[in-house]
Design a protein around this motif. Structure first.
Motif, PDB file in Angstrom:
ATOM      1  N   TYR A 182       0.963  -1.144   0.049  1.00  0.00           N
ATOM      2  CA  TYR A 182       0.025   0.063   0.088  1.00  0.00           C
ATOM      3  C   TYR A 182       0.809   1.273  -0.151  1.00  0.00           C
ATOM      4  CZ  TYR A 182       0.069   1.413   5.040  1.00  0.00           C
ATOM      5  OH  TYR A 182       0.335   1.790   6.016  1.00  0.00           O
ATOM      6  N   VAL A 183       2.184   1.410   0.176  1.00  0.00           N
ATOM      7  CA  VAL A 183       2.808   2.343   0.442  1.00  0.00           C
ATOM      8  C   VAL A 183       3.667   2.526  -1.303  1.00  0.00           C
ATOM      9  CG1 VAL A 183       3.325   2.694   2.776  1.00  0.00           C
ATOM     10  CG2 VAL A 183       4.746   1.204   1.535  1.00  0.00           C
ATOM     11  N   LYS A 184       3.513   1.498  -2.085  1.00  0.00           N
ATOM     12  CA  LYS A 184       4.304   1.430  -3.302  1.00  0.00           C
ATOM     13  C   LYS A 184       3.823   2.643  -4.322  1.00  0.00           C
ATOM     14  CE  LYS A 184       6.553  -2.507  -2.516  1.00  0.00           C
ATOM     15  NZ  LYS A 184       6.143  -3.844  -2.424  1.00  0.00           N
ATOM     16  N   PHE A 185       4.713   2.933  -5.043  1.00  0.00           N
ATOM     17  CA  PHE A 185       4.041   3.948  -6.202  1.00  0.00           C
ATOM     18  C   PHE A 185       3.341   3.202  -7.164  1.00  0.00           C
ATOM     19  CE2 PHE A 185       8.668   5.145  -5.258  1.00  0.00           C
ATOM     20  CZ  PHE A 185       8.677   6.205  -4.467  1.00  0.00           C
ATOM     21  N   THR A 186       2.417   4.054  -7.882  1.00  0.00           N
ATOM     22  CA  THR A 186       1.741   3.755  -8.957  1.00  0.00           C
ATOM     23  C   THR A 186       2.969   3.467 -10.058  1.00  0.00           C
ATOM     24  OG1 THR A 186      -0.396   4.745  -8.442  1.00  0.00           O
ATOM     25  CG2 THR A 186      -0.080   4.109 -10.596  1.00  0.00           C
ATOM     26  N   PRO A 187       2.890   2.498 -11.090  1.00  0.00           N
ATOM     27  CA  PRO A 187       3.928   2.538 -11.907  1.00  0.00           C
ATOM     28  C   PRO A 187       4.003   3.675 -12.849  1.00  0.00           C
ATOM     29  CG  PRO A 187       2.939   0.465 -11.873  1.00  0.00           C
ATOM     30  CD  PRO A 187       2.341   1.374 -11.070  1.00  0.00           C
TER      31      PRO A 187
END
Lengths: 109, 296
Positions: free
Chosen positions: B5-10
């Motif tokens: 949930y903290v990852k970036f949208t590609p």
């Protein structure tokens, strides 16, 4: 101008206490560089302050003077401090962090 | 509520601020971090508007480092100083109306258990002494009697620091404050006693003067709340403004108060001891060998 904490690397790198990093009320303000003293022949790394986050409470000074008894931290005026760490110049590595030093008033270079 | 949930949208990573990129790449999510490693990883807590040298902030910072699974944790708070920092962190924060925090947390815990089943999702309530012992007293106590499985942490600064220094139930007797000029007329409330009576499985008092102890207490409280029952931590977090403590003497005051009237205490039920020793390897709670028991 205002006061911020400044850690003397020579004193800090002679010990491995890290107490100030644990007692600072601000997050990611007192950081630790495991390789800070290596080129000067010190055994340990040293703590350093990202001065743009420091609120100048001097809790670290009390902790360093009275708990660790190293007297390595002093409060200094932000424009008198010379080149120092800023959040934008901090990079994190594997269990360490380091910063490219820059002048807090004028910026890098 | 997962590692993703903290990852970036590609494709959007390069537009994100440095603090966000540091959090994704060097944050504590999915790793085991400890208080002794702070300064070498990006902490969950970010810059916040709390006063310089505030002991409450230090406690909140240490607590956030100590959460066993920060990626699966939700904090709940209410009005008061604490929420100014708790809300500035990379984990979800729910704001309960003044006094509602333990009621909100009860519903949240039950909902998460329905949605995620056995996967641990920790709910941690962090509120001040006013929100917990005065205005939210009924909901706090009732959540303990109902055995709601979440952690309650009282940030006890012994005053309403956010509104100018009124006395709270947790203020000491005879204490004179800016908005309590005649001194408080009754004793400090025994919330620890009430927590034990109402059935909390883990109860502890702690002062941020000892970061490793704060870490250990928070970890145990959150783990116990997963399976056994409610846990309660009462932390002395002085208000250096209302009690006029110079900022560089905040830890000196914490030390004095710790030795004087806020000693470290820990209460843990036998069931919780067994759970911690068997599931999480807490050696101090392992049953003593027969020889050692005989000696006592």
């Amino acid at each position: 101008m205002y006061l911020v904490a400044n850690i003397e690397t020579e004193i800090c790198a002679a010990t491995s206490c890290k107490l100030c990093t644990q007692y600072c009320p601000e997050a990611n303000t007192i950081l630790y560089d495991n390789e800070a003293g290596q080129d000067q022949g010190f055994k340990y790394g040293a703590a350093y302050v990202a001065v743009d986050r420091c609120k100048g409470c001097a809790q670290c000074v009390w902790v360093c003077d009275n708990m660790a008894k190293h007297n390595a931290i002093k409060m200094e005026m932000i424009d008198q401090i010379g080149d120092t760490a800023l959040t934008e110049n901090v990079t994190y590595g594997e269990k360490t962090s380091s910063a490219v030093l820059a002048n807090p008033v004028r910026g890098q270079g | 509520m997962s590692l993703d949930y903290v990852k970036f949208t590609p494709g959007f990573g390069k537009f994100m601020p440095k603090e966000y990129r540091d959090m994704v790449e060097h944050g504590p999510f999915g790793k085991k971090v400890s208080v002794s490693q702070v300064g070498t990883f990006k902490e969950i807590l970010e810059e916040h508007p709390m006063c310089a040298g505030c002991a409450m902030t230090l406690f909140i910072r240490l607590a956030m480092v100590a959460f066993p699974n920060p990626e699966d944790t939700i904090t709940v708070g209410t009005a008061g100083c604490g929420r100014l920092a708790i809300s500035q962190a990379a984990i979800p924060f729910v704001y309960g109306n003044y006094g509602d925090q333990n009621g909100v947390a009860s519903g949240l815990t039950r909902g998460l258990r329905l949605r995620f089943g056995d996967r641990p999702k920790d709910v941690v309530v962090m509120a001040g002494d006013g929100g917990m012992a005065d205005i939210g007293f009924a909901q706090t106590l009732h959540s303990w009697f109902r055995k709601e499985k979440f952690t309650t942490i009282m940030l006890d600064n012994e005053v309403y620091g956010n509104t100018g220094g009124q006395e709270s139930g947790m203020t000491n007797r005879n204490q004179v404050l800016k908005m309590a000029p005649l001194g408080k007329k009754f004793e400090k409330m025994d919330m620890l006693g009430m927590a034990k009576v109402s059935g909390c499985a883990y109860v502890a008092t702690v002062v941020p003067n000892n970061p490793r102890r704060v870490e250990s207490v928070i970890k145990k409280a959150v783990l116990v709340a997963r399976e056994i029952g409610p846990s309660y931590i009462q932390a002395y977090t002085s208000c250096n403004i209302e009690y006029a403590i110079p900022t560089d003497k905040v830890m000196e005051d914490a030390k004095t108060v710790e030795t004087d009237r806020y000693k470290f205490t820990e209460y843990i039920t036998d069931e919780a001891k067994e759970y911690l020793s068997q599931l999480y390897g807490y050696k101090e709670y392992l049953p003593k060998p027969a020889a050692a028991v005989e000696k006592q």
